[in-house]
Design an enzyme around this catalytic site. Structure first.
Site, PDB file in Angstrom:
ATOM      1  N   ALA A 256      -2.630  -8.458 -13.253  1.00 24.15           N
ATOM      2  CA  ALA A 256      -2.786  -9.915 -13.324  1.00 24.15           C
ATOM      3  C   ALA A 256      -2.175 -10.525 -12.079  1.00 24.15           C
ATOM      4  CB  ALA A 256      -2.114 -10.453 -14.579  1.00 24.15           C
ATOM      5  N   LYS A 257      -2.235 -11.845 -12.025  1.00 24.86           N
ATOM      6  CA  LYS A 257      -1.741 -12.562 -10.842  1.00 24.86           C
ATOM      7  C   LYS A 257      -0.294 -12.221 -10.505  1.00 24.86           C
ATOM      8  CE  LYS A 257      -4.548 -16.678 -10.177  1.00 24.86           C
ATOM      9  NZ  LYS A 257      -5.066 -17.373 -11.347  1.00 24.86           N
ATOM     10  N   ARG A 258       0.509 -11.994 -11.571  1.00 24.64           N
ATOM     11  CA  ARG A 258       1.933 -11.732 -11.344  1.00 24.64           C
ATOM     12  C   ARG A 258       2.147 -10.476 -10.491  1.00 24.64           C
ATOM     13  NH1 ARG A 258       1.487  -8.847 -16.430  1.00 24.64           N
ATOM     14  NH2 ARG A 258       0.948 -10.762 -17.525  1.00 24.64           N
ATOM     15  N   GLY A 260       0.586  -9.831  -7.782  1.00 31.47           N
ATOM     16  CA  GLY A 260       0.090 -10.082  -6.435  1.00 31.47           C
ATOM     17  C   GLY A 260      -1.423 -10.218  -6.467  1.00 31.47           C
TER      18      GLY A 260
END
Ligand SMILES: [Zn+2]
Length: 330
Positions: A256-258, A260
């Site tokens: 996911a975005k977390r 990177g």
């Protein structure tokens, strides 16, 4: 007269598979999607099969403009081609409507007026947060014809799961069995917003497009068990299902975005060659011994479903640096 040794009679080879790639244009495609698409594409192509491309865009409020074109560009960049499509779900609504009518006529579905909050309140059993509580069956006594009395009132159509324990043989994971009552109960096939739910649309599409093999990530095993009930109710022949592990971040959570930026568009824009990324993915599936550039078509003779590790692929920044990419994390 002496008889020459006869050549063994070749057993009739099974028909080539029809696989599919089905991106959802609700977000950008990332490395995790790429790995699953690569496996699905190789599995079909390695046996001379066909590949169908379908855009699963019925979740319309969340569709990102331009995401369909971007998904096609991502696949083309990876060297994954397709024979038919892209088919677009929002252009196929009449097919889903007739399937719903069939389920209504057979009393396999009933109108449900419960809101999410009603279900939360009625449910007593603890539940996994992402799944929500199992549907408690509040409306299950309603005959399908009672929908006529609900005019003006929003309602969904729910499928009666009946005998709740469901099983099948997964082409990768082997025997799967689950109590569908515990895992959510009767499920929605048509949303109160008046659009088909994912489960129904996917079954109708895969059957209509002649898909014989579905390879997707293993977070969809529960969906498959539900979809098998729909295949049975609609009198359709199900494909072979194979669920492969997800790609996760160093913390073990799904990419996911977390973790990177691992979007394919970003990797492409950073100047990474598709062969470099394919090499990383092929190595993660144990088709090549080292991370080195390789083309999708050169993986055809190396593809083996059974060498793919049973555990998720852990993608960390160091691994991405081996292909010359910095994800912005770590
Ligand atoms: Zn209800």
């Amino acid at each position: 007269m002496s008889s020459a040794p006869t050549a063994p009679i070749a057993s009739p080879s099974p028909a080539p598979p029809v696989g599919r790639l089905a991106p959802s244009p609700t977000g950008a495609q990332h490395i995790g999607n790429a790995r699953t698409y690569l496996i699905a594409w190789l599995s079909a192509r390695a046996r001379g099969g066909k590949v169908i491309l379908r855009m699963e865009d019925i979740d319309s409020p969340r569709i990102k403009p331009g995401a369909t074109e971007e998904a096609c560009a991502d696949l083309a960049w990876l060297g994954l081609d397709w024979d038919e499509g892209p088919f677009v779900q929002t252009q196929r609504l009449t097919l889903y409507e007739s399937a719903l009518e069939q389920l209504i006529a057979q009393e396999r579905v009933y109108p449900c007026t419960c809101s999410r909050r009603d279900i939360e309140l009625a449910a007593s059993a603890p539940h996994a947060e992402h799944e929500g509580p199992a549907y408690p069956g509040t409306c299950s006594q309603r005959p399908s014809a009672s929908a006529l009395d609900l005019e003006g009132q929003p309602f969904a159509w729910r499928f009666r799961i009946g005998n709740a324990v469901m099983g099948y043989t997964d082409g990768f994971r082997g025997e799967e069995k689950l109590d569908l009552q515990e895992a959510g109960g009767d499920f929605v096939v048509w949303k109160s917003a008046g659009t088909p739910a994912y489960q129904l649309a996917v079954v109708v599409d895969d059957a209509a497009l002649g898909v014989t093999e579905v390879i997707r990530s293993d977070d969809l095993v529960l969906s498959t068990l539900r979809q098998l009930l729909l295949y049975e109710a609609l009198g359709l022949r199900p494909p072979q299902f194979c669920h492969v592990p997800l790609v996760v971040g160093p913390d073990g959570r799904r990419l996911a975005k977390r973790h990177g930026d691992t979007r394919l568009a970003t990797i492409r824009a950073a100047g990474v060659a598709p062969e470099a990324l394919l090499g990383l993915l092929a190595w993660s599936c144990c088709w090549i011994p080292r991370i080195e550039p390789i083309r999708a078509q050169d993986l055809l003779p190396l593809f083996r479903l059974e060498t793919i590790p049973r555990t998720p692929m852990v993608l960390d920044p160091a691994l991405l640096r081996t292909i010359g990419f910095r994800s912005g994390e770590g």
